[in-house]
Design a protein around this motif. Structure first.
Motif, PDB file in Angstrom:
ATOM      1  N   GLU A  89      31.620  46.287  41.797  1.00  0.00           N
ATOM      2  CA  GLU A  89      30.628  45.283  41.415  1.00  0.00           C
ATOM      3  C   GLU A  89      31.206  44.297  40.395  1.00  0.00           C
ATOM      4  OE1 GLU A  89      27.287  47.556  40.069  1.00  0.00           O
ATOM      5  OE2 GLU A  89      26.662  48.079  42.114  1.00  0.00           O
ATOM      6  N   HIS A  92      33.555  41.989  42.127  1.00  0.00           N
ATOM      7  CA  HIS A  92      32.799  41.005  42.898  1.00  0.00           C
ATOM      8  C   HIS A  92      32.265  39.904  41.975  1.00  0.00           C
ATOM      9  CE1 HIS A  92      30.645  39.582  46.376  1.00  0.00           C
ATOM     10  NE2 HIS A  92      29.486  39.598  45.687  1.00  0.00           N
ATOM     11  N   LYS A  93      31.760  40.268  40.793  1.00  0.00           N
ATOM     12  CA  LYS A  93      31.259  39.294  39.823  1.00  0.00           C
ATOM     13  C   LYS A  93      32.389  38.367  39.356  1.00  0.00           C
ATOM     14  CE  LYS A  93      27.500  42.049  37.932  1.00  0.00           C
ATOM     15  NZ  LYS A  93      27.013  42.810  36.761  1.00  0.00           N
ATOM     16  N   LYS A  95      35.135  37.635  40.933  1.00  0.00           N
ATOM     17  CA  LYS A  95      35.509  36.734  42.032  1.00  0.00           C
ATOM     18  C   LYS A  95      34.533  35.564  42.118  1.00  0.00           C
ATOM     19  CE  LYS A  95      38.016  39.823  45.132  1.00  0.00           C
ATOM     20  NZ  LYS A  95      38.020  40.478  46.441  1.00  0.00           N
ATOM     21  N   LYS A  96      33.243  35.841  41.915  1.00  0.00           N
ATOM     22  CA  LYS A  96      32.232  34.777  41.949  1.00  0.00           C
ATOM     23  C   LYS A  96      32.483  33.772  40.812  1.00  0.00           C
ATOM     24  CE  LYS A  96      28.091  36.667  44.079  1.00  0.00           C
ATOM     25  NZ  LYS A  96      26.704  37.085  43.839  1.00  0.00           N
ATOM     26  N   GLU A  97      32.788  34.296  39.610  1.00  0.00           N
ATOM     27  CA  GLU A  97      33.059  33.430  38.458  1.00  0.00           C
ATOM     28  C   GLU A  97      34.282  32.562  38.705  1.00  0.00           C
ATOM     29  OE1 GLU A  97      33.203  35.411  34.678  1.00  0.00           O
ATOM     30  OE2 GLU A  97      31.306  36.447  35.060  1.00  0.00           O
ATOM     31  N   THR A  99      35.509  31.684  41.602  1.00  0.00           N
ATOM     32  CA  THR A  99      35.163  30.710  42.641  1.00  0.00           C
ATOM     33  C   THR A  99      34.287  29.606  42.038  1.00  0.00           C
ATOM     34  OG1 THR A  99      35.199  32.466  44.275  1.00  0.00           O
ATOM     35  CG2 THR A  99      34.132  30.426  44.920  1.00  0.00           C
ATOM     36  N   PHE A 100      33.374  29.921  41.190  1.00  0.00           N
ATOM     37  CA  PHE A 100      32.476  28.948  40.555  1.00  0.00           C
ATOM     38  C   PHE A 100      33.260  28.043  39.605  1.00  0.00           C
ATOM     39  CE2 PHE A 100      29.427  27.766  37.212  1.00  0.00           C
ATOM     40  CZ  PHE A 100      28.515  27.072  37.991  1.00  0.00           C
ATOM     41  N   SER A 101      34.275  28.594  38.904  1.00  0.00           N
ATOM     42  CA  SER A 101      35.076  27.833  37.953  1.00  0.00           C
ATOM     43  C   SER A 101      35.899  26.758  38.667  1.00  0.00           C
ATOM     44  CB  SER A 101      36.035  28.700  37.171  1.00  0.00           C
ATOM     45  OG  SER A 101      35.410  29.794  36.621  1.00  0.00           O
TER      46      SER A 101
END
Length: 102
Positions: A89, A92-93, A95-97, A99-101
């Motif tokens: 988890e 995954h978080k 990776k999201k950060e 990708t968002f950055s």
């Protein structure tokens, strides 16, 4: 012969009755013992059969030790699975950060 006593008919009857009662009690004791042995055998048969039908029955003198070891290993496995889920988890978080950055 003067000092010799003869048994009276009442004494003979009493001795005869005592002998018959003794024989009756011996037969009764034999029957009860036989019945007890039969019941003990039936109980042993049923107990052994129920032990063999248990899902985790192992005829092993160290079975309790093995059972405790299995419990410890399963506990460690559970903890590792929980830790793995948490790490997954967090990954995954992250990776999201990332990708968002971008």
């Amino acid at each position: 012969d003067a000092g010799r006593e003869t048994s009276s008919p009442g004494t003979e009857l009493s001795e005869n009755q005592a002998k018959k009662e003794k024989e009756r009690l011996i037969k009764e004791l034999q029957l009860i013992t036989e019945e007890r042995n039969d019941l003990r055998d039936r109980l042993r048969f049923l107990t052994e059969r129920s032990m063999k039908n248990r899902p985790h029955f192992r005829p092993n003198p160290y079975y309790e030790d093995l059972e405790r070891m299995e419990e410890a290993v399963m506990s460690i496995l559970h903890n590792l699975e929980m830790e793995n889920t948490e790490v997954h988890e967090n990954n995954h978080k992250l990776k999201k950060e990332i990708t968002f950055s971008r």
